[in-house]
Structures are given as C-alpha cells and as structure tokens.
Design an enzyme around this catalytic site. Structure first.
Site, PDB file in Angstrom:
ATOM      1  N   ASP A 178      -2.611 -18.127   4.523  1.00  0.00           N
ATOM      2  CA  ASP A 178      -3.737 -18.951   4.066  1.00  0.00           C
ATOM      3  C   ASP A 178      -4.162 -19.931   5.159  1.00  0.00           C
ATOM      4  O   ASP A 178      -5.366 -20.167   5.366  1.00  0.00           O
ATOM      5  CB  ASP A 178      -3.417 -19.675   2.750  1.00  0.00           C
ATOM      6  CG  ASP A 178      -1.988 -20.197   2.667  1.00  0.00           C
ATOM      7  OD1 ASP A 178      -1.185 -19.896   3.574  1.00  0.00           O
ATOM      8  OD2 ASP A 178      -1.664 -20.913   1.707  1.00  0.00           O
ATOM      9  N   TYR A 191       0.815  -1.221   0.000  1.00  0.00           N
ATOM     10  CA  TYR A 191       0.000   0.000   0.000  1.00  0.00           C
ATOM     11  C   TYR A 191       0.851   1.274   0.000  1.00  0.00           C
ATOM     12  O   TYR A 191       0.337   2.365   0.192  1.00  0.00           O
ATOM     13  CB  TYR A 191      -0.937   0.003   1.217  1.00  0.00           C
ATOM     14  CG  TYR A 191      -2.026  -1.057   1.157  1.00  0.00           C
ATOM     15  CD1 TYR A 191      -1.856  -2.240   0.451  1.00  0.00           C
ATOM     16  CD2 TYR A 191      -3.228  -0.877   1.811  1.00  0.00           C
ATOM     17  CE1 TYR A 191      -2.832  -3.213   0.398  1.00  0.00           C
ATOM     18  CE2 TYR A 191      -4.228  -1.840   1.767  1.00  0.00           C
ATOM     19  CZ  TYR A 191      -4.019  -3.011   1.060  1.00  0.00           C
ATOM     20  OH  TYR A 191      -4.998  -3.977   1.016  1.00  0.00           O
ATOM     21  N   ASP A 232     -11.081  -7.883   7.992  1.00  0.00           N
ATOM     22  CA  ASP A 232     -12.475  -7.925   7.530  1.00  0.00           C
ATOM     23  C   ASP A 232     -13.096  -9.278   7.838  1.00  0.00           C
ATOM     24  O   ASP A 232     -14.275  -9.377   8.206  1.00  0.00           O
ATOM     25  CB  ASP A 232     -12.569  -7.623   6.030  1.00  0.00           C
ATOM     26  CG  ASP A 232     -12.725  -6.127   5.762  1.00  0.00           C
ATOM     27  OD1 ASP A 232     -12.423  -5.337   6.690  1.00  0.00           O
ATOM     28  OD2 ASP A 232     -13.143  -5.735   4.664  1.00  0.00           O
ATOM     29  N   ASP A 269      -5.462  -6.165   5.957  1.00  0.00           N
ATOM     30  CA  ASP A 269      -6.696  -5.626   5.388  1.00  0.00           C
ATOM     31  C   ASP A 269      -7.722  -6.753   5.248  1.00  0.00           C
ATOM     32  O   ASP A 269      -8.897  -6.628   5.621  1.00  0.00           O
ATOM     33  CB  ASP A 269      -6.359  -5.016   4.012  1.00  0.00           C
ATOM     34  CG  ASP A 269      -7.467  -4.139   3.475  1.00  0.00           C
ATOM     35  OD1 ASP A 269      -8.523  -4.054   4.120  1.00  0.00           O
ATOM     36  OD2 ASP A 269      -7.282  -3.546   2.396  1.00  0.00           O
ATOM     37  N   LYS A 293       3.616 -14.899   4.034  1.00  0.00           N
ATOM     38  CA  LYS A 293       3.631 -15.855   2.919  1.00  0.00           C
ATOM     39  C   LYS A 293       5.101 -16.053   2.553  1.00  0.00           C
ATOM     40  O   LYS A 293       5.513 -15.873   1.394  1.00  0.00           O
ATOM     41  CB  LYS A 293       2.802 -15.255   1.766  1.00  0.00           C
ATOM     42  CG  LYS A 293       2.304 -16.236   0.761  1.00  0.00           C
ATOM     43  CD  LYS A 293       1.313 -17.236   1.274  1.00  0.00           C
ATOM     44  CE  LYS A 293       1.029 -18.235   0.168  1.00  0.00           C
ATOM     45  NZ  LYS A 293       0.572 -19.528   0.656  1.00  0.00           N
TER      46      LYS A 293
END
Ligand SMILES: NC(=O)c1ccc[n+]([C@@H]2O[C@H](COP(=O)([O-])OP(=O)(O)OC[C@H]3O[C@@H](n4cnc5c(N)ncnc54)[C@H](O)[C@@H]3O)[C@@H](O)[C@H]2O)c1
Length: 354
Positions: free
Chosen positions: A217, A133, A245, A241, A184
């Site tokens: 994941d 970002y 959520d 992010d 990751k």
C-alpha cells in the site's frame, strides 16, 4: 544459427498489432524466422483446438520465443480458450518472471504533475506462476447462507527466491542500484513472512544493490508521489497484477505497455499487456506500439540488446514526431491515425536509426 519465433496473433486486435510487430522485427534482417500459428477463438470454435497435442514440446525443443498478440472473444465469455492457450504456456513452460517495464518514453505521456522522463524508469518483476493465482481453493455449501469460499495463496521458497534473484540480476546487468520488494507481511505473516526472509537472503548475495522491503500500500502511494525513488520492484502475482497496471497508467496506458513472460535461458513469451480489445477490433484503431515494445523485450532476451534499443528508440521517435492512434490523442493531441499509419511511421523511424 537461425532462431525460430512462434507468432500467435490470437483474437481481436491481436492480429492487427502482430502484423506490425513482425514487419518491424523482420526489417532488422536478423537470423530470426517468424512462423505463424492460428490458435485463438476462431480455431477453437471451429475445431475445438486450443493448443494441439505435442505443441508445448515442439515449442520447448524447436523455438526460441513466442511473440503473442492477445486472447479474448465475446463469443466465449468464459474465456476458456485463454486458459488452454496463454495460461497453459505460462504455467507449462514455467515462465515465472512477468517483466513489465514502466518507463516514460515521452514527458507528455505522464499524468503526474511535474514528472518527466527521468522520474519514471521502473522495471517491475511480478511472480507469474504462484500466489493467489495458482487456482487452489474451493467453495463449500455453495449458494447457501453458510457458503464458504477459499483461495489458497501459494508461496514456495523456490518460487520467491528465483523471482527475487531475477530482479537483482537485472539490476546488476544494467548498472541499476535499487530493488524494492512489495508485500503485506504485516498481515499475511506466513506467506509474506517467507518473502521477507528470502528477499533478505537474496539481497545479502548482492551487497552492491540497495534492497528495501515495503508494504504494497505504501508502494502504491509512493508510485504517484515519488516514482523516481524506484528502479526495480519485485512482488507476488496479485500485487504485481495491480502495480503493473498502475505503472502502465503512469507511462501512457495500455496502448504502449509491453511485457515478457520469461524463464531465463529457455523459451519465453512476449506480449503486449492489453487484451483483444473487442470494442475497437477490425477498425484500424489499435495502437501497435505495445506490440513493438514487446518485440524489443524479445530481442533483448534473444541476445540482441543493440537492436532492442534501436526498436525502443524508434518508438520514442515515432511518439515524438509522428501521428498517434486515438488512445494517445488525449495526451498528445492531433487527429487520430490508424494502426497501419503508425506502423508505417514506426518502420521509417527504425530504418532511419541504422
Ligand atoms: N494477455 C491477454 O491476452 C489479455 C489481457 C487482458 C485481457 N484479455 C482479454 O481481452 C478481452 C478484452 O478485455 P478488456 O476489454 O478488459 O481489456 P483490453 O486490454 O482488451 O481493453 C481495455 C480498453 O483498452 C483499449 N485498448 C486495449 N489495447 C489497446 C490498443 N493497443 N490500442 C488502443 N486501445 C487499446 C480497449 O479498446 C479497451 O477500451 C477479454 O476477453 C479479456 O479476457 C486478454
């Protein structure tokens, strides 16, 4: 000493929920002075102002916190004013911690079968100033068949270290025992390799806390299967992010999801996770609980831990005993109440916890 709070209600439902939030916090009669600013789409369209020159310096020098509603207006589909208001404050005030509690306040709010309040008490720490970002990248041969688009994932040792430290410090201050870092590193070997190394270094400085590095994941899957395994999750901007959520959906949705954008020891910004919700703006349908809970996070940041707990308890009681805005009706039943009705009940719940 009186601490000054900059209230920026912003757009859409922002002013509707900010009104309730400030009323609630003022009822505590703390030495806090709430000062309102009209930055948002209306002001930007009127005179081009996003934040006036010098405002950031004034915030830094004279204010203790920012209590923010939401930005976003259908008349500005590119959302350029959001960049100049909310993102500008996040970056220029170096608010590197995006703190998002994913805490189940009532068993009925969980969509997970068989999971109750004790199973969902997670605090997420999302890195808020770097990663994918950072806005570094570009396109080459735009619009052609050979077009190339690149987005640079920025991970600095300083940035990773301070967010990991913040997660461990939070655990220690609250007697929590587990911190999980989600990355990751198996495919993003450079950037997330740095996260692995720095996380190991920081965890070595906090030997009483169990530290675990996991692939994101696997964490996403686990949050559905066994959320009780997690107390604190720390991660980068993009994964944060998404995971936050997911966390909001597991604990009742956007209407009650709160957040802090924090730089410890400095002015910080507290806001509901939701946006300006133009679909319900001006209709009295907005749930004010996310704004109230963001106010509780702000009180804690300002050193009012007991009062913060009182606000959270009042929200829990209102959910248990009171009426609900339409977003919570599918989970809690009953007829839909208005923002003001829920706000009035919340105020009554808070004053009865004195
Ligand atoms: N931090 C922010 O200010 C922020 C965050 C997200 C989106 N936005 C902006 O907000 C605008 C709308 O975005 P969006 O629709 O994707 O997201 P949104 O969060 O505004 O709304 C998503 C859905 O959730 C509902 N909702 C949101 N908050 C609610 C509340 N308090 N009570 C009841 N229902 C609620 C809305 O009615 C809508 O159906 C866009 O301009 C977007 O860029 C701003």
């Amino acid at each position: 000493m009186v601490q000054r709070i900059a209230v920026i209600p912003g757009d859409g439902i922002g002013p509707e929920v900010a009104r309730i939030g400030v009323r609630l916090l003022e009822s505590l009669e703390l030495p806090l002075r709430f000062e309102w600013f009209d930055f948002g789409a209306e002001r930007y369209l009127r005179d081009g102002t996003m934040l006036p020159a010098g405002f950031m310096e004034t915030l830094r020098k004279d204010f203790a916190a920012i209590y923010f509603g939401a930005v976003g207006d259908p008349r500005l589909p590119g959302n350029e004013h959001a960049k100049g208001i909310l993102l500008a404050m996040r970056f220029e005030l170096d608010l590197y911690i995006n703190l998002r509690p994913c805490i189940l306040l009532d068993d009925r709010l969980s969509p997970l079968k068989g999971k109750a309040r004790a199973d969902l008490r997670i605090t997420m720490f999302r890195e808020n100033t770097e990663g994918l970002y950072a806005g570094i990248g570009g396109v080459f041969k735009k619009g052609t068949a050979d077009e190339v688009a690149q987005e640079v994932d920025v991970n600095t040792r300083k940035g990773v270290e301070r967010i990991c430290e913040a997660a461990f410090a939070w655990a220690e201050q609250r007697g929590l025992k587990r911190v999980c870092m989600a990355d990751k590193a198996n495919v993003m070997v450079f950037g997330h390799g740095l996260w692995r190394r720095v996380f190991a270094e920081v965890s070595a400085r906090h030997p009483a806390i169990e530290a675990k590095a996991m692939y994101v994941d696997a964490v996403a899957m686990d949050l559905i299967r066994q959320p009780e395994a997690y107390e604190i999750i720390v991660t980068n901007n993009l994964f944060g992010d998404i995971l936050t959520d997911l966390g909001a959906a597991l604990t009742g949705g956007l209407g009650i999801a709160a957040s802090g954008n924090i730089h410890p020891g400095r002015i910080s910004l507290f806001e509901p996770v939701h946006g300006s919700a133009p679909d319900i703006a001006g209709k009295g349908k907005a749930n004010p609980l996310a704004m109230a809970l963001s106010g509780a996070l702000m009180l804690e940041h300002l050193g009012y831990a007991l009062e913060a707990q009182r606000v959270q308890s009042a929200v829990e009681r209102q959910i248990r005993q009171g009426a609900h805005t339409a977003d919570l009706v599918p989970l809690l039943g009953g007829a839909a109440a208005t923002t003001e009705q829920v706000g009035a009940e919340l105020l009554a719940c808070l004053s009865s916890t004195k």
